[in-house]
Design a protein around this motif. Structure first.
Motif, mmCIF file in Angstrom:
data_model
loop_
_atom_site.group_PDB
_atom_site.id
_atom_site.type_symbol
_atom_site.label_atom_id
_atom_site.label_comp_id
_atom_site.label_asym_id
_atom_site.label_seq_id
_atom_site.Cartn_x
_atom_site.Cartn_y
_atom_site.Cartn_z
ATOM 1 N N SER A 36 5.424 6.564 -4.814
ATOM 2 C CA SER A 36 5.382 5.387 -5.658
ATOM 3 C C SER A 36 3.952 4.859 -5.781
ATOM 4 C CB SER A 36 6.281 4.315 -5.038
ATOM 5 O OG SER A 36 6.107 3.110 -5.710
ATOM 6 N N ASP A 37 3.659 4.263 -6.910
ATOM 7 C CA ASP A 37 2.355 3.656 -7.127
ATOM 8 C C ASP A 37 2.327 2.189 -6.726
ATOM 9 O OD1 ASP A 37 1.193 5.980 -8.113
ATOM 10 O OD2 ASP A 37 1.814 5.561 -10.167
ATOM 11 N N LEU A 38 3.349 1.738 -6.025
ATOM 12 C CA LEU A 38 3.385 0.341 -5.610
ATOM 13 C C LEU A 38 2.295 0.076 -4.574
ATOM 14 C CD1 LEU A 38 7.243 -0.159 -5.139
ATOM 15 C CD2 LEU A 38 5.832 -0.952 -7.030
ATOM 16 N N PRO A 39 1.667 -1.084 -4.640
ATOM 17 C CA PRO A 39 0.654 -1.416 -3.631
ATOM 18 C C PRO A 39 1.301 -1.684 -2.270
ATOM 19 C CG PRO A 39 1.030 -3.281 -5.086
ATOM 20 C CD PRO A 39 1.828 -2.125 -5.638
ATOM 21 N N ILE A 40 0.498 -1.570 -1.208
ATOM 22 C CA ILE A 40 1.040 -1.800 0.139
ATOM 23 C C ILE A 40 1.197 -3.287 0.441
ATOM 24 C CG2 ILE A 40 0.203 0.383 1.055
ATOM 25 C CD1 ILE A 40 -2.026 -1.219 2.477
ATOM 26 N N VAL A 41 0.525 -4.134 -0.318
ATOM 27 C CA VAL A 41 0.712 -5.581 -0.176
ATOM 28 C C VAL A 41 1.948 -5.950 -0.980
ATOM 29 C CG1 VAL A 41 -0.285 -7.852 -0.651
ATOM 30 C CG2 VAL A 41 -1.759 -5.979 0.134
ATOM 31 N N PRO A 42 2.924 -6.629 -0.371
ATOM 32 C CA PRO A 42 4.155 -6.952 -1.099
ATOM 33 C C PRO A 42 3.890 -7.803 -2.340
ATOM 34 C CG PRO A 42 4.369 -7.481 1.236
ATOM 35 C CD PRO A 42 2.942 -7.139 0.997
#
Length: 181
Positions: A36-42
């Motif tokens: 996933s390209d989601l950032p690690i910061v929520p």
């Protein structure tokens, strides 16, 4: 000479090659699945507010977390997660009310046990994700009790954020305003 207890494979060699090729093809495809390209910061957003007649409500937010480390185990109560740490809780909702002049203000709770701005604090449980891609998206729903410290506050809203296990603070969001009769 008789041989006992030995079985021979009746599959032709081209079938074995095809099965081997399919297994390698599937394994290769699985290993190439893009994380996933989601950032690690929520990242969080407001979803809903469901008010009940008894001065309580459900507050729901949506979240995305690229490394899937959102949430706490019940035994996470020491070190960074000790009860004296700001990370003991991982979901914070700051209570705001609309003053008669139309401006918004945080409510200062004078209770000696609180003696601070009114916050709702929660320990959102950890969700274990298996596999290579640990990213996750979902919703968090919490029950708010005693929505307001005084019935004189008719319009309220919340500023909210979460922390993940790596102590990353999410973006800070603000809910719409709610009318509480």
């Amino acid at each position: 000479v008789a041989v006992t207890g030995v079985q021979t494979c009746a599959l032709p060699i081209f079938v074995i090659y095809r099965i081997s090729f399919l297994v390698l093809l599937i394994a290769g495809a699985i290993s190439c699945i893009k994380k996933s390209d989601l950032p690690i910061v929520p990242k969080i957003t407001y979803k809903s507010f469901e008010n009940f007649q008894d001065d309580s409500a459900y507050f729901t937010l949506k979240f995305d977390d690229g490394d899937g480390d959102l949430g706490l185990n019940p035994e996470d109560t020491s070190g960074n997660y000790s009860s004296s740490s700001p990370y003991y809780y991982n979901l914070y909702l700051k209570y705001l009310y609309k003053k008669t002049d139309g401006t918004w203000s945080a409510f200062f709770n004078p209770n000696p046990m609180v003696n601070d701005t009114q916050y709702y604090k929660f320990r959102v449980p950890l969700i274990e994700i298996e596999g290579k891609d640990k990213s996750m998206s979902g919703e968090i729903r919490v029950k708010l009790t005693e929505l307001r410290p005084t019935i004189n506050h008719k319009y309220i809203k919340y500023v909210f954020y979460v922390y993940d296990r790596a102590l990353h603070q999410s973006n800070i969001e603000t809910s719409p305003e709610f009318y509480i009769p």
